[in-house]
Design a protein around this motif. Structure first.
Motif, mmCIF file in Angstrom:
data_model
loop_
_atom_site.group_PDB
_atom_site.id
_atom_site.type_symbol
_atom_site.label_atom_id
_atom_site.label_comp_id
_atom_site.label_asym_id
_atom_site.label_seq_id
_atom_site.Cartn_x
_atom_site.Cartn_y
_atom_site.Cartn_z
ATOM 1 N N GLY A 12 0.682 -1.490 -0.277
ATOM 2 C CA GLY A 12 0.273 -0.218 0.009
ATOM 3 C C GLY A 12 0.998 0.889 0.034
ATOM 4 O O GLY A 12 2.054 1.072 -0.146
ATOM 5 N N PRO A 13 -0.203 2.242 0.188
ATOM 6 C CA PRO A 13 0.647 3.800 0.156
ATOM 7 C C PRO A 13 2.393 3.639 1.099
ATOM 8 O O PRO A 13 3.249 4.787 0.917
ATOM 9 N N CYS A 41 -6.040 2.187 -0.010
ATOM 10 C CA CYS A 41 -6.135 3.900 -0.238
ATOM 11 C C CYS A 41 -6.456 3.616 -2.042
ATOM 12 O O CYS A 41 -7.514 4.182 -2.164
ATOM 13 N N TYR A 42 -5.540 2.528 -2.625
ATOM 14 C CA TYR A 42 -5.993 3.045 -4.108
ATOM 15 C C TYR A 42 -6.963 1.880 -4.593
ATOM 16 O O TYR A 42 -7.778 1.941 -5.820
ATOM 17 N N GLY A 45 -10.111 2.822 -0.899
ATOM 18 C CA GLY A 45 -10.446 3.666 -0.396
ATOM 19 C C GLY A 45 -10.131 5.232 -1.076
ATOM 20 O O GLY A 45 -11.315 5.594 -1.528
ATOM 21 N N CYS A 46 -9.387 6.286 -0.387
ATOM 22 C CA CYS A 46 -9.243 7.262 -1.199
ATOM 23 C C CYS A 46 -9.634 7.343 -2.537
ATOM 24 O O CYS A 46 -9.718 8.161 -3.083
ATOM 25 N N ASP A 294 -1.467 2.043 9.562
ATOM 26 C CA ASP A 294 -2.482 1.671 9.883
ATOM 27 C C ASP A 294 -2.734 1.257 11.084
ATOM 28 O O ASP A 294 -3.081 0.775 12.134
ATOM 29 N N GLN A 300 -4.870 7.031 10.077
ATOM 30 C CA GLN A 300 -4.810 6.310 9.506
ATOM 31 C C GLN A 300 -5.365 7.385 7.543
ATOM 32 O O GLN A 300 -6.451 7.519 7.673
ATOM 33 N N LEU A 301 -3.879 7.350 7.462
ATOM 34 C CA LEU A 301 -3.610 8.577 6.053
ATOM 35 C C LEU A 301 -2.501 7.896 5.678
ATOM 36 O O LEU A 301 -1.785 7.439 6.051
ATOM 37 N N ALA A 302 -3.120 7.767 4.217
ATOM 38 C CA ALA A 302 -1.898 7.485 2.992
ATOM 39 C C ALA A 302 -0.774 8.613 3.185
ATOM 40 O O ALA A 302 0.308 7.447 3.585
#
Length: 444
Positions: A12-13, A41-42, A45-46, A294, A300-302
């Motif tokens: 992930g990020p 995220c990708y 999610g975001c 996380d 809890q942000l990329a």
């Protein structure tokens, strides 16, 4: 057995960014992912949520054009085409990540990783060893164990973006950032959205002065918000609460996420509640094993996970750099208007000066018809140090960066007040808010 300088579990990020940073720093890198690169995220999610929000924002722009005199009699929403566009963008971004991994000569393993305390990693039939390991396994949706829920069907954010038809009705459980963004993404497209949040208010981690603006906008676009109640039980498509019974056609749980700690439990790492316990350098209780994102709390942000991963790589390499400062991590809510914040909120600071400038006098905001919002600065009274800031406006997540860059450069509110902003822009309101600290604002 192949040996690596560093192995990163999770792409992930947090994982893929730290892997690329390590490779560009001269390390031999192994990266392991059991699902798709890009993480939540990708994929769920975001990125997909922001694509849907752009679609809904465009519908609102068309409606605004009608109010101004640019008349479009009918707006037809072809939801399958919108979702196809979402899938195309996500796929392009994932292919970009795969290319970055390959071009930096990172050895990429697909599959479930098993990690041992002696720093050996097994993925399927392959085993390798690393000098250091970063755990970046992310999180999964949390669904509260409500009575009767086992007999009800529902979406989580892991399944929601697989929808192919626009739902006529959607009930969202939750009132945090994810829940509110999902409501904003579908209501303008024509979905009847009901949000059930048992707390007294929405967005309780965000700027308090922003919440009434968002609540008003939710009402204007037809979102029914129910707060301050108790859940009692679920019965089929009925939700029994202390405020009555609510029926639904589609149900989405947006009630937070919980870390994926399976590997950490296998390793018997120390835990701090449900999170992996780490020190300020993200070291776990086992030598040479780190955890980020996380798994360890914080935001809890990329971009927070990416920053932590880069820090760990540099720390392993012996680089002397500042710790990741939570006060410098921007927090963004992609509603309309957006909310963008960093640092301390007004109610978290004593002996500080706060200035709040509504944007309804800003020329560019008036031209665009986006007059809901404000610029708020929290500074020390004597030195003018910037302790925090919040922008609520269309494009706030971009506008905030001028303040954040000043803060990162050790600038004060004086530098903001003396900066020459282009006119007309919404961002020039930052300069006027800074001038207001000294009683010299123009638009006040």
């Amino acid at each position: 057995m192949e040996q690596f300088d560093i192995a990163i579990i999770g792409a992930g990020p947090g994982g893929y960014v730290s892997a690329i940073h390590a490779a560009k720093s001269g390390m031999k890198v192994a990266l392991v992912e059991r699902d798709k690169v890009g993480g939540a995220c990708y994929n769920v999610g975001c990125i997909p949520s922001k694509i849907l929000l752009e679609h809904s924002k465009l519908v609102q722009e068309i409606q605004r054009g009608n109010d101004w005199g640019i008349e479009t009699p009918v707006v037809n929403v072809n939801f399958p085409r919108l979702m196809q566009r979402k899938n195309t963008i996500v796929q392009e971004l994932l292919e970009n990540i795969e290319q970055y991994i390959a071009s930096n000569h990172i050895t990429f393993y697909r599959g479930e990783a098993s990690v041992a305390a002696d720093l050996t990693v097994t993925v399927g039939q392959e085993t390798f060893v690393a000098k250091d390991i970063i755990l970046a396994t992310g999180s999964k949706p949390f669904v509260p164990p409500f009575k009767g829920l086992e007999n009800s069907s529902y979406y989580t954010t892991d399944t929601f973006f697989d929808m192919e038809e626009l739902p006529q009705q959607l009930t969202i459980i939750g009132g945090g950032v994810i829940a509110v963004e999902m409501a904003f993404s579908l209501a303008p497209l024509g979905t009847k959205v009901t949000m059930l949040n048992h707390s007294e208010d929405i967005l309780q981690t965000e700027e308090p002065d922003a919440r009434p603006i968002i609540r008003k906008k939710m009402k204007n676009i037809g979102i029914e918000l129910v707060t301050n109640f108790q859940f009692e039980q679920f019965n089929g498509n009925e939700i029994h609460t202390s405020k009555g019974i609510y029926t639904y056609e589609n149900l989405l749980f947006a009630t937070g996420r919980r870390p994926n700690t399976e590997i950490a439990q296998q390793l018997e790492l120390d835990f701090d509640g449900r999170l992996i316990a780490v020190n300020k350098h993200y070291e776990t209780s086992l030598p040479h094993i780190y955890a980020i994102g996380d798994l360890v709390g914080g935001y809890q942000l990329a971009h927070a996970a990416s920053a932590e991963g880069i820090y760990v790589v540099d720390y392993i390499l012996g680089a002397k750099r500042a710790l990741v400062d939570q006060a410098l991590i921007p927090r963004c809510v992609y509603t309309h208007p957006e909310i963008a914040t960093f640092g301390l909120l007004e109610d978290q600071v004593h002996q500080a000066y706060t200035i709040k400038m509504p944007i309804n006098t800003n020329p560019k905001a008036l031209m665009e018809g986006n007059v809901e919002g404000f610029v708020k600065l929290v500074v020390t009274k004597e030195e003018g140090y910037i302790l925090g800031a919040c922008v609520v406006a269309d494009g706030a997540t971009e506008i905030l960066n001028a303040i954040l860059a000043t803060k990162n450069a050790s600038g004060t509110v004086n530098e903001l007040a003396n900066m020459i902003f282009p006119h007309p822009t919404v961002s020039e309101h930052i300069g006027d808010a800074a001038k207001a600290v000294f009683g010299k604002a123009i638009q006040q």
